[in-house]
Design an enzyme around this catalytic site. Structure first.
Site, PDB file in Angstrom:
ATOM      1  N   THR A  12       0.833  -1.201   0.000  1.00  0.00           N
ATOM      2  CA  THR A  12       0.000   0.000   0.000  1.00  0.00           C
ATOM      3  C   THR A  12       0.865   1.247   0.000  1.00  0.00           C
ATOM      4  O   THR A  12       2.058   1.185   0.262  1.00  0.00           O
ATOM      5  CB  THR A  12      -0.951   0.023   1.211  1.00  0.00           C
ATOM      6  OG1 THR A  12      -2.014   0.919   0.938  1.00  0.00           O
ATOM      7  CG2 THR A  12      -0.260   0.463   2.482  1.00  0.00           C
ATOM      8  N   LYS A  44      -8.265   2.450   2.753  1.00  0.00           N
ATOM      9  CA  LYS A  44      -7.262   2.437   3.817  1.00  0.00           C
ATOM     10  C   LYS A  44      -7.102   3.796   4.480  1.00  0.00           C
ATOM     11  O   LYS A  44      -6.181   4.013   5.257  1.00  0.00           O
ATOM     12  CB  LYS A  44      -5.927   1.983   3.246  1.00  0.00           C
ATOM     13  CG  LYS A  44      -6.007   0.615   2.591  1.00  0.00           C
ATOM     14  CD  LYS A  44      -4.716   0.294   1.890  1.00  0.00           C
ATOM     15  CE  LYS A  44      -4.934  -0.733   0.818  1.00  0.00           C
ATOM     16  NZ  LYS A  44      -3.802  -0.835  -0.072  1.00  0.00           N
ATOM     17  N   GLY A  58      -4.814   7.032   7.968  1.00  0.00           N
ATOM     18  CA  GLY A  58      -4.514   6.075   6.917  1.00  0.00           C
ATOM     19  C   GLY A  58      -3.623   5.001   7.508  1.00  0.00           C
ATOM     20  O   GLY A  58      -2.892   5.248   8.462  1.00  0.00           O
ATOM     21  N   SER A 137       4.702   0.631   1.088  1.00  0.00           N
ATOM     22  CA  SER A 137       5.721   0.233   0.120  1.00  0.00           C
ATOM     23  C   SER A 137       6.052   1.322  -0.889  1.00  0.00           C
ATOM     24  O   SER A 137       7.188   1.457  -1.322  1.00  0.00           O
ATOM     25  CB  SER A 137       5.286  -1.024  -0.621  1.00  0.00           C
ATOM     26  OG  SER A 137       4.095  -0.783  -1.330  1.00  0.00           O
ATOM     27  N   ALA A 168       2.272   5.165  -7.871  1.00  0.00           N
ATOM     28  CA  ALA A 168       1.610   4.055  -8.567  1.00  0.00           C
ATOM     29  C   ALA A 168       2.351   3.674  -9.850  1.00  0.00           C
ATOM     30  O   ALA A 168       2.336   2.508 -10.251  1.00  0.00           O
ATOM     31  CB  ALA A 168       0.160   4.411  -8.884  1.00  0.00           C
ATOM     32  N   CYS A 171       5.717   1.800  -7.948  1.00  0.00           N
ATOM     33  CA  CYS A 171       5.556   0.705  -6.987  1.00  0.00           C
ATOM     34  C   CYS A 171       4.481  -0.279  -7.451  1.00  0.00           C
ATOM     35  O   CYS A 171       3.330   0.112  -7.638  1.00  0.00           O
ATOM     36  CB  CYS A 171       5.181   1.270  -5.614  1.00  0.00           C
ATOM     37  SG  CYS A 171       4.892  -0.007  -4.366  1.00  0.00           S
ATOM     38  N   THR A 174       1.107  -0.536  -5.437  1.00  0.00           N
ATOM     39  CA  THR A 174       0.303   0.686  -5.319  1.00  0.00           C
ATOM     40  C   THR A 174      -0.514   0.864  -6.588  1.00  0.00           C
ATOM     41  O   THR A 174       0.010   0.735  -7.689  1.00  0.00           O
ATOM     42  CB  THR A 174       1.220   1.913  -5.116  1.00  0.00           C
ATOM     43  OG1 THR A 174       2.036   1.694  -3.957  1.00  0.00           O
ATOM     44  CG2 THR A 174       0.424   3.185  -4.949  1.00  0.00           C
TER      45      THR A 174
END
Length: 185
Positions: A12, A44, A58, A137, A168, A171, A174
Site C-alpha cells: 500500500t 485504507k 490512513g 511500500s 503508482a 511501486c 500501489t
C-alpha cells in the site's frame, strides 16, 4: 527474532500533505497477497470522529491489525478529547508494551488538521518535517514527489493526488484507486 518493523510493510501507499491550513491523507486501494492483487478498491483512509473531534487516519500493513489499532486510537481520543498527540503517544506506548499489540503489523498516519503524526509499533510518534509524510511500500516514492511539489502552487489535495500517481507508476504494490480525506482548519 522480531521482524524489522519496516521490512514487511508493503502492499500500500499512504501520503499526508499539510498546506495552507489543510491536511489531506490519501491512500491507494490495492490489497496484495504475495505477487497477486486480491482487491483493488480497499479503503485504507478513514475519518474518525469522537466527541466532536475529527481525525483522519490512513494505514499500511495488515488490515485486521490496522483496524484493531484504529479502534484503540478512537478509545484514546475519547479519553483525551482534542489531544491527538497525547492519544497517539498513549497508543504507541500500549502498542510497544502490550504482548498482544506487539504482534500487530501496521503503521498509522493520522491528523487532526493541526498536527500530522506517524505512529509505529516500536513506539515512534513522529511529526514529519516539511509538512509531508508517507508510509507503505510506495511511501518513499510518494514522499519524494510531494516534497518536490510542496512549495509550488498546488493545494494539498492536488499534491497528494499527483504524488500518489507517481508512486503508482513506480511501486507494483500501489494502484490509482484513491481514498482521500481532508481536514481544513
Amino acid at each position: 527474532m522480531k521482524k524489522n518493523h519496516l521490512s514487511y510493510w508493503h502492499g500500500t501507499t499512504i501520503i499526508g500533505v499539510k498546506k495552507n491550513h489543510e491536511v489531506v491523507i490519501a491512500g491507494d486501494g490495492q490489497v496484495s497477497l504475495g505477487q497477486t492483487v486480491i482487491k483493488g478498491t480497499a479503503q485504507k483512509v478513514r475519518r474518525l470522529s469522537k466527541s466532536g473531534f475529527d481525525v483522519i487516519a490512513g494505514f499500511a500493513g495488515s488490515t485486521a491489525d490496522a483496524f484493531t489499532l484504529l479502534e484503540r486510537l478512537e478509545v484514546k481520543l475519547e479519553e483525551t478529547p482534542g489531544q491527538l498527540a497525547r492519544a497517539s503517544v498513549q497508543l504507541a506506548k500500549d502498542w510497544r508494551t502490550d504482548k498482544y499489540l506487539q504482534k500487530l503489523e501496521a503503521m498509522l498516519l493520522v491528523s487532526d488538521g493541526d498536527q500530522m503524526l506517524v505512529i509505529t509499533g516500536v513506539g515512534d510518534v513522529l511529526e514529519p518535517e516539511h509538512n509531508v509524510a508517507a508510509i507503505g511500500s510506495g511511501g518513499n516514492y510518494a514522499l519524494a514527489a510531494a516534497r518536490g511539489m510542496i512549495d509550488g502552487g498546488q493545494d494539498a489535495e492536488e499534491i497528494a493526488r499527483r504524488a500518489m500517481a507517481i508512486a503508482a507508476d513506480i511501486c507494483v504494490y500501489t494502484n490509482r484507486n484513491l481514498t482521500v480525506e481532508k481536514i481544513s482548519k
